[in-house]
Design a protein around this motif. Sequence first.
Motif, mmCIF file in Angstrom:
data_model
loop_
_atom_site.group_PDB
_atom_site.id
_atom_site.type_symbol
_atom_site.label_atom_id
_atom_site.label_comp_id
_atom_site.label_asym_id
_atom_site.label_seq_id
_atom_site.Cartn_x
_atom_site.Cartn_y
_atom_site.Cartn_z
ATOM 1 N N ARG A 278 16.747 11.576 8.883
ATOM 2 C CA ARG A 278 15.562 10.759 9.161
ATOM 3 C C ARG A 278 15.514 9.538 8.272
ATOM 4 N NH1 ARG A 278 9.276 12.117 7.874
ATOM 5 N NH2 ARG A 278 8.375 10.350 8.980
ATOM 6 N N SER A 279 15.170 8.402 8.862
ATOM 7 C CA SER A 279 14.955 7.176 8.097
ATOM 8 C C SER A 279 13.674 6.513 8.580
ATOM 9 C CB SER A 279 16.135 6.213 8.254
ATOM 10 O OG SER A 279 16.272 5.789 9.598
ATOM 11 N N VAL A 280 13.111 5.659 7.730
ATOM 12 C CA VAL A 280 11.865 4.962 8.029
ATOM 13 C C VAL A 280 12.094 3.476 7.824
ATOM 14 C CG1 VAL A 280 9.439 4.672 7.381
ATOM 15 C CG2 VAL A 280 10.489 6.936 7.282
ATOM 16 N N THR A 281 11.515 2.650 8.708
ATOM 17 C CA THR A 281 11.641 1.196 8.611
ATOM 18 C C THR A 281 10.268 0.578 8.423
ATOM 19 O OG1 THR A 281 13.600 1.189 10.026
ATOM 20 C CG2 THR A 281 12.418 -0.901 9.791
ATOM 21 N N GLY A 282 10.184 -0.436 7.572
ATOM 22 C CA GLY A 282 8.924 -1.131 7.388
ATOM 23 C C GLY A 282 9.056 -2.242 6.373
ATOM 24 N N ARG A 283 7.971 -3.012 6.226
ATOM 25 C CA ARG A 283 7.940 -4.087 5.248
ATOM 26 C C ARG A 283 7.385 -3.541 3.929
ATOM 27 N NH1 ARG A 283 8.203 -9.364 5.969
ATOM 28 N NH2 ARG A 283 7.812 -9.130 8.205
ATOM 29 N N VAL A 284 8.089 -3.796 2.844
ATOM 30 C CA VAL A 284 7.660 -3.306 1.534
ATOM 31 C C VAL A 284 6.435 -4.083 1.072
ATOM 32 C CG1 VAL A 284 8.307 -3.011 -0.890
ATOM 33 C CG2 VAL A 284 10.009 -2.603 0.911
ATOM 34 N N VAL A 285 5.365 -3.347 0.760
ATOM 35 C CA VAL A 285 4.132 -3.990 0.290
ATOM 36 C C VAL A 285 3.780 -3.555 -1.127
ATOM 37 C CG1 VAL A 285 3.191 -4.397 2.578
ATOM 38 C CG2 VAL A 285 2.743 -2.207 1.434
ATOM 39 N N GLY A 286 4.701 -2.852 -1.791
ATOM 40 C CA GLY A 286 4.477 -2.481 -3.186
ATOM 41 C C GLY A 286 4.715 -1.006 -3.429
ATOM 42 N N VAL A 287 4.190 -0.526 -4.563
ATOM 43 C CA VAL A 287 4.254 0.890 -4.905
ATOM 44 C C VAL A 287 2.850 1.341 -5.298
ATOM 45 C CG1 VAL A 287 6.657 0.799 -5.692
ATOM 46 C CG2 VAL A 287 4.808 0.388 -7.328
ATOM 47 N N ASN A 288 2.627 2.644 -5.230
ATOM 48 C CA ASN A 288 1.317 3.162 -5.632
ATOM 49 C C ASN A 288 1.405 3.822 -7.011
ATOM 50 O OD1 ASN A 288 2.426 5.706 -5.218
ATOM 51 N ND2 ASN A 288 1.401 6.015 -3.247
ATOM 52 N N SER A 289 0.315 4.402 -7.463
ATOM 53 C CA SER A 289 0.260 4.953 -8.816
ATOM 54 C C SER A 289 1.110 6.203 -8.985
ATOM 55 C CB SER A 289 -1.200 5.265 -9.193
ATOM 56 O OG SER A 289 -1.747 6.228 -8.313
ATOM 57 N N GLN A 290 1.621 6.741 -7.880
ATOM 58 C CA GLN A 290 2.520 7.894 -7.939
ATOM 59 C C GLN A 290 3.991 7.473 -7.911
ATOM 60 O OE1 GLN A 290 1.069 11.081 -8.300
ATOM 61 N NE2 GLN A 290 -0.676 9.698 -8.561
ATOM 62 N N GLY A 291 4.212 6.151 -7.854
ATOM 63 C CA GLY A 291 5.584 5.659 -7.799
ATOM 64 C C GLY A 291 6.178 5.668 -6.407
#
Length: 314
Positions: A278-291
């Motif tokens: 499985r792979s996921v595609t999308g635009r990176v919008v950052g990281v959250n507080s869990q990394g």
Amino acid sequence: MPLLRTLNEADSLRMNYQVLCSELSVSVEELQDTALRANEIEPLLVQDGEDLVLTRSLDLLNARTIYEGIKQRGRFALKDVTASTNLELMQEKDNLVSGDALVAEIQTEGRSLRGTRWLSSIGSNIMLSMAIKFPSLQHLLGFSLAIGVATVTALEFAGVQNVRLKWPNDVVFGDKKLAGILIESVPSPDGEVFAIVGVGLNIHNSQSISRNIDRPYTTLEEMGYDVRRNDICIGLINEIKYASNNFRRSGLTPFIDSWNRHDVLLGRIVDVAISSHRSVTGRVVGVNSQGELLLESNTGGRTAIRSGHIIAIR
């Protein structure tokens, strides 16, 4: 390493075979065998008549220099050879103290997050591992990103510019890997857990690594920086200690702005493999507080990815 250190300090980087044998208390046969084994790692030694010659000056590590440069004093060790600095600290789990640091000149079985081999040479890289204590595994979420920020900060203090971070564990320059981070864990006897932080950083160019590596990588030397391994090692240890203390108090939140400033993926469309099927595609919008890596789809929905690796960037 005693042979290489002796030649590295000799006039013209050369010494007579018999003098070397006497100084190192070995036979000629043992000296020749040692030279051959060193050359299997990196082609550094040649015979010239009755002399053994080091083909170039080596930037070797010095334990006293590094220890004296560490701001928050703690236990530090420099080993000539180890299979893996991370593995060695993990095997010492019952005797570890938070902040322990281990560096090796030669690492024979280093590995990366995905299990691939981290190639090492002689006098070219830094192979550093540190033990940092946490209450539980849950407290480690996002810690690798904080260590990435600490690594970049140490490099920037050394004058290195334009290095970036690539989720989850790489430091890059352009599209080339400069450093990798591997965090493993072992239980502490008191029920808490030690994070074993491994950082592999390319300092000087290496013939052997260039011949054997099959992916884009770079070194600080190739980037145009004349730096000493001792100085970079001191900076890494100091920044990792500072970042670890900060992370234990406040988690990843204090590091997110710095991560976003250095994020080479921010705003780009990526494919992330999260399993073998499985792979996921999308635009990176950052990281959250869990990394976790945050991806935004074409419809505006967001996906948080805790673990995986980038297989394509567009």
